[in-house]
Design a protein around this motif. Structure first.
Motif, PDB file in Angstrom:
ATOM      1  N   TYR A  87       0.851  -1.188   0.000  1.00 36.27           N
ATOM      2  CA  TYR A  87       0.000   0.000   0.000  1.00 36.27           C
ATOM      3  C   TYR A  87       0.885   1.236   0.000  1.00 36.27           C
ATOM      4  O   TYR A  87       2.103   1.142   0.170  1.00 36.27           O
ATOM      5  N   VAL A  88       0.291   2.402  -0.178  1.00 35.34           N
ATOM      6  CA  VAL A  88       1.067   3.638  -0.183  1.00 35.34           C
ATOM      7  C   VAL A  88       1.789   3.799   1.151  1.00 35.34           C
ATOM      8  O   VAL A  88       1.168   3.800   2.212  1.00 35.34           O
ATOM      9  N   CYS A  89       3.085   3.918   1.082  1.00 36.23           N
ATOM     10  CA  CYS A  89       3.892   4.067   2.295  1.00 36.23           C
ATOM     11  C   CYS A  89       3.926   5.545   2.686  1.00 36.23           C
ATOM     12  O   CYS A  89       4.286   6.395   1.875  1.00 36.23           O
ATOM     13  N   PRO A  90       3.571   5.866   3.940  1.00 31.21           N
ATOM     14  CA  PRO A  90       3.540   7.274   4.359  1.00 31.21           C
ATOM     15  C   PRO A  90       4.895   7.808   4.812  1.00 31.21           C
ATOM     16  O   PRO A  90       4.985   8.919   5.313  1.00 31.21           O
ATOM     17  N   VAL A  91       5.949   7.007   4.640  1.00 25.37           N
ATOM     18  CA  VAL A  91       7.278   7.364   5.130  1.00 25.37           C
ATOM     19  C   VAL A  91       8.126   7.912   3.984  1.00 25.37           C
ATOM     20  O   VAL A  91       8.443   7.196   3.028  1.00 25.37           O
ATOM     21  N   ALA A  92       8.472   9.169   4.080  1.00 25.64           N
ATOM     22  CA  ALA A  92       9.269   9.809   3.035  1.00 25.64           C
ATOM     23  C   ALA A  92      10.703   9.292   3.066  1.00 25.64           C
ATOM     24  O   ALA A  92      11.248   8.980   4.127  1.00 25.64           O
ATOM     25  N   GLY A  93      11.327   9.187   1.886  1.00 28.15           N
ATOM     26  CA  GLY A  93      12.724   8.800   1.808  1.00 28.15           C
ATOM     27  C   GLY A  93      12.988   7.318   1.937  1.00 28.15           C
ATOM     28  O   GLY A  93      14.141   6.897   2.107  1.00 28.15           O
ATOM     29  N   VAL A  94      11.946   6.494   1.822  1.00 27.54           N
ATOM     30  CA  VAL A  94      12.108   5.058   2.028  1.00 27.54           C
ATOM     31  C   VAL A  94      12.519   4.330   0.749  1.00 27.54           C
ATOM     32  O   VAL A  94      12.847   3.145   0.784  1.00 27.54           O
ATOM     33  N   GLY A  95      12.543   5.023  -0.370  1.00 27.27           N
ATOM     34  CA  GLY A  95      12.772   4.379  -1.655  1.00 27.27           C
ATOM     35  C   GLY A  95      14.051   3.576  -1.751  1.00 27.27           C
ATOM     36  O   GLY A  95      14.046   2.447  -2.265  1.00 27.27           O
ATOM     37  N   ALA A  96      15.160   4.119  -1.281  1.00 28.42           N
ATOM     38  CA  ALA A  96      16.443   3.419  -1.389  1.00 28.42           C
ATOM     39  C   ALA A  96      16.423   2.117  -0.597  1.00 28.42           C
ATOM     40  O   ALA A  96      16.962   1.096  -1.049  1.00 28.42           O
ATOM     41  N   GLU A  97      15.801   2.151   0.568  1.00 33.59           N
ATOM     42  CA  GLU A  97      15.714   0.930   1.387  1.00 33.59           C
ATOM     43  C   GLU A  97      14.794  -0.101   0.739  1.00 33.59           C
ATOM     44  O   GLU A  97      15.072  -1.296   0.757  1.00 33.59           O
ATOM     45  N   LEU A  98      13.698   0.363   0.150  1.00 34.90           N
ATOM     46  CA  LEU A  98      12.777  -0.567  -0.502  1.00 34.90           C
ATOM     47  C   LEU A  98      13.430  -1.185  -1.739  1.00 34.90           C
ATOM     48  O   LEU A  98      13.206  -2.359  -2.046  1.00 34.90           O
ATOM     49  N   ALA A  99      14.252  -0.424  -2.435  1.00 34.94           N
ATOM     50  CA  ALA A  99      14.937  -0.935  -3.625  1.00 34.94           C
ATOM     51  C   ALA A  99      15.875  -2.081  -3.279  1.00 34.94           C
ATOM     52  O   ALA A  99      16.109  -2.972  -4.109  1.00 34.94           O
ATOM     53  N   LYS A 100      16.425  -2.074  -2.070  1.00 29.37           N
ATOM     54  CA  LYS A 100      17.291  -3.172  -1.651  1.00 29.37           C
ATOM     55  C   LYS A 100      16.510  -4.475  -1.530  1.00 29.37           C
ATOM     56  O   LYS A 100      17.062  -5.563  -1.704  1.00 29.37           O
ATOM     57  N   ILE A 101      15.217  -4.348  -1.227  1.00 23.77           N
ATOM     58  CA  ILE A 101      14.356  -5.516  -1.065  1.00 23.77           C
ATOM     59  C   ILE A 101      13.747  -5.932  -2.390  1.00 23.77           C
ATOM     60  O   ILE A 101      13.748  -7.116  -2.754  1.00 23.77           O
ATOM     61  N   ASP A 102      13.215  -4.957  -3.139  1.00 33.13           N
ATOM     62  CA  ASP A 102      12.554  -5.232  -4.418  1.00 33.13           C
ATOM     63  C   ASP A 102      12.589  -3.965  -5.256  1.00 33.13           C
ATOM     64  O   ASP A 102      11.776  -3.060  -5.049  1.00 33.13           O
ATOM     65  N   PRO A 103      13.511  -3.873  -6.214  1.00 30.56           N
ATOM     66  CA  PRO A 103      13.623  -2.660  -7.044  1.00 30.56           C
ATOM     67  C   PRO A 103      12.338  -2.318  -7.783  1.00 30.56           C
ATOM     68  O   PRO A 103      12.030  -1.138  -7.980  1.00 30.56           O
ATOM     69  N   LYS A 104      11.565  -3.339  -8.182  1.00 28.70           N
ATOM     70  CA  LYS A 104      10.331  -3.088  -8.916  1.00 28.70           C
ATOM     71  C   LYS A 104       9.309  -2.373  -8.042  1.00 28.70           C
ATOM     72  O   LYS A 104       8.647  -1.426  -8.477  1.00 28.70           O
ATOM     73  N   LEU A 105       9.179  -2.812  -6.798  1.00 32.77           N
ATOM     74  CA  LEU A 105       8.240  -2.158  -5.882  1.00 32.77           C
ATOM     75  C   LEU A 105       8.664  -0.724  -5.599  1.00 32.77           C
ATOM     76  O   LEU A 105       7.821   0.165  -5.462  1.00 32.77           O
ATOM     77  N   ALA A 106       9.965  -0.498  -5.522  1.00 27.71           N
ATOM     78  CA  ALA A 106      10.461   0.844  -5.214  1.00 27.71           C
ATOM     79  C   ALA A 106      10.133   1.833  -6.320  1.00 27.71           C
ATOM     80  O   ALA A 106      10.100   3.045  -6.081  1.00 27.71           O
ATOM     81  N   LYS A 107       9.871   1.317  -7.529  1.00 27.77           N
ATOM     82  CA  LYS A 107       9.534   2.183  -8.652  1.00 27.77           C
ATOM     83  C   LYS A 107       8.037   2.301  -8.868  1.00 27.77           C
ATOM     84  O   LYS A 107       7.596   3.012  -9.777  1.00 27.77           O
ATOM     85  N   ASN A 108       7.247   1.615  -8.065  1.00 29.03           N
ATOM     86  CA  ASN A 108       5.793   1.620  -8.245  1.00 29.03           C
ATOM     87  C   ASN A 108       5.183   2.843  -7.559  1.00 29.03           C
ATOM     88  O   ASN A 108       5.205   2.940  -6.329  1.00 29.03           O
ATOM     89  N   PRO A 109       4.624   3.780  -8.319  1.00 33.24           N
ATOM     90  CA  PRO A 109       4.074   5.004  -7.705  1.00 33.24           C
ATOM     91  C   PRO A 109       2.814   4.755  -6.887  1.00 33.24           C
ATOM     92  O   PRO A 109       2.397   5.642  -6.139  1.00 33.24           O
ATOM     93  N   LEU A 110       2.211   3.559  -7.009  1.00 27.22           N
ATOM     94  CA  LEU A 110       1.067   3.252  -6.170  1.00 27.22           C
ATOM     95  C   LEU A 110       1.500   2.860  -4.759  1.00 27.22           C
ATOM     96  O   LEU A 110       0.686   2.780  -3.843  1.00 27.22           O
ATOM     97  N   ILE A 111       2.806   2.623  -4.581  1.00 30.39           N
ATOM     98  CA  ILE A 111       3.375   2.342  -3.263  1.00 30.39           C
ATOM     99  C   ILE A 111       4.190   3.536  -2.777  1.00 30.39           C
ATOM    100  O   ILE A 111       4.067   3.968  -1.629  1.00 30.39           O
ATOM    101  N   LEU A 112       5.016   4.066  -3.678  1.00 29.56           N
ATOM    102  CA  LEU A 112       5.829   5.238  -3.348  1.00 29.56           C
ATOM    103  C   LEU A 112       5.551   6.349  -4.362  1.00 29.56           C
ATOM    104  O   LEU A 112       6.261   6.490  -5.364  1.00 29.56           O
ATOM    105  N   PRO A 113       4.506   7.120  -4.155  1.00 27.58           N
ATOM    106  CA  PRO A 113       4.223   8.223  -5.082  1.00 27.58           C
ATOM    107  C   PRO A 113       5.319   9.275  -5.021  1.00 27.58           C
ATOM    108  O   PRO A 113       5.803   9.622  -3.951  1.00 27.58           O
TER     109      PRO A 113
END
Length: 415
Positions: free
Chosen positions: A357-383
């Motif tokens: 779901y949309v993550c309300p935590v700003a700046g989390v993209g780099a950490e999410l990319a370590k887990i799943d780069p595709k999810l980190a690019k999904n604007p429905l999770i990280l607008p």
């Protein structure tokens, strides 16, 4: 709201609540955006429960008495949440982020998935809250309309800002100051729930659909369009398309949006108003384009590459699920520390990777990319900033407004 207002339900509010529980957000599985609608309702089986049952009137916002906090003596938290709304290990035996919190702090978390919808859950806890008693829960997660009501009733404890350094620093700007909790004094969001436009590109003949105007006026879509039975999502998006701000909606604006939608009904542009059942029609192409919940689309796209979504240039609607500490909770300090923990970037990323779901935590993209780069690019999770700037929320409504607006909306959708 007057302090002695019984806060019961009008017929229109009850009808809206039943729609939600039958086939709206409240009827969906957790992984498909299980949510009760923002109807201002209280409970199923508890409607009007504050009137005529001997429970004293609730206190006003800010009047909730501070609990006798036992956090220093009792290293524990009782946390109530929705099903499938927390990361879990592959063997299903542990919840990694909670386990890591306990290992770090020594605070054990009794985690219970006992929220199936907002109104049902409120029915469990409102008698204790109204009587000034401990609910047995230190942390709960409810949707914004219910969070607003609980804060207004004085049934939520104010959070200790000194215990929330990560939450304060990392909360995304779009979620910082809802009108029902300015500055987030009582709540912090767990997730965002966007309503956007979806379309089946095969059913549209390769055409993109990206506005409410298209949904209502494009002759090639006639009879193959659906809107949601959730008033705030459908009317909110229509207001935005008309150049109106849902956060400042007045009666004239609301009527204009209803009239705009009514024209779509009258000329049979709109096929129907739906709850979660739009997903199968969209998947098959029976519905070419519709208003949809973003969480559904992430899952639909896994199996059907023809499913697309669009963020209207005019903006989109977003609701939130929110963490609150109920009045009289025994472990307020411990619960507040857990809220802050989920705003640490690595922890927030781990949670987002699981629940999508949309993550309300700003700046989390780099950490999410370590887990799943595709999810980190999904604007429905990280607008991104541009998308987040287009997010809007429906303003809080008085009981009288709620009744009037739901009555008009019910007439529109034939409910």
């Amino acid at each position: 709201m007057d302090q002695n207002e019984p806060d019961g339900l009008s017929a229109a509010q009850l009808a809206a609540m039943r729609r939600s529980l039958t086939n709206g957000r409240g009827a969906l599985s957790r992984r498909s955006l299980l949510r009760a609608s923002g109807v201002g309702a209280l409970t199923v089986g508890g409607a009007g429960v504050l009137s005529g049952c001997g429970i004293p009137p609730a206190k006003r916002e800010g009047d909730a008495a501070a609990s006798n906090d036992h956090s220093d003596q009792e290293k524990q938290i009782n946390f109530s949440n929705w099903t499938e709304y927390m990361d879990i290990s592959e063997d299903g035996k542990t919840r990694p982020t909670l386990a890591a919190f306990t290992k770090r702090t020594g605070i054990k978390v009794r985690y219970t998935e006992d929220i199936n919808d907002n109104v049902e859950f409120f029915g469990k806890i409102q008698p204790q809250l109204a009587a000034g008693q401990d609910t047995g829960r230190d942390l709960i997660n409810v949707t914004d309309w219910l969070a607003a009501r609980m804060i207004r009733l004085g049934w939520v404890q104010k959070l200790d800002a000194s215990l929330l350094p990560h939450a304060y620093a990392n909360l995304s700007p779009q979620f910082r100051s809802p009108d029902w909790d300015p500055g987030r004094a009582y709540s912090y969001p767990w997730t965002g729930i966007p309503a956007v436009i979806a379309y089946n590109i095969k059913a549209t003949g390769g055409r993109k659909v990206d506005s409410v105007t298209q949904l209502l006026d494009d002759p090639t879509l006639k009879g193959r369009v659906s809107f949601l039975t959730e008033m705030r999502d459908t009317v909110g998006l229509t207001l935005l398309d008309l150049g109106k701000d849902p956060a400042k909606v007045n009666d004239a604006d609301y009527d204009a949006a209803i009239n705009r939608l009514q024209k779509g009904v009258d000329k049979k542009q709109i096929r129907r108003f739906t709850g979660n059942d739009y997903t199968s029609d969209l998947d098959k192409g029976d519905i070419a384009a519709c208003v949809a919940w973003a969480g559904d689309l992430i899952q639909l796209q896994v199996d059907n590459p023809d499913i697309r979504y669009a963020i209207p240039a005019a903006g989109f609607m977003t609701a939130t699920d929110n963490l609150l500490v109920p009045a009289q909770a025994r472990h307020q300090k411990n619960a507040t520390r857990l809220i802050d923990y989920y705003y640490e970037l690595p922890v927030a990323a781990q949670l987002a990777a699981y629940i999508n779901y949309v993550c309300p935590v700003a700046g989390v993209g780099a950490e999410l990319a370590k887990i799943d780069p595709k999810l980190a690019k999904n604007p429905l999770i990280l607008p991104g900033e541009a998308m987040a700037a287009k997010s809007h929320s429906f303003r809080s409504l008085s009981s009288e407004e709620e009744t009037a607006y739901e009555e008009k909306f019910a007439k529109l959708i034939g409910a």
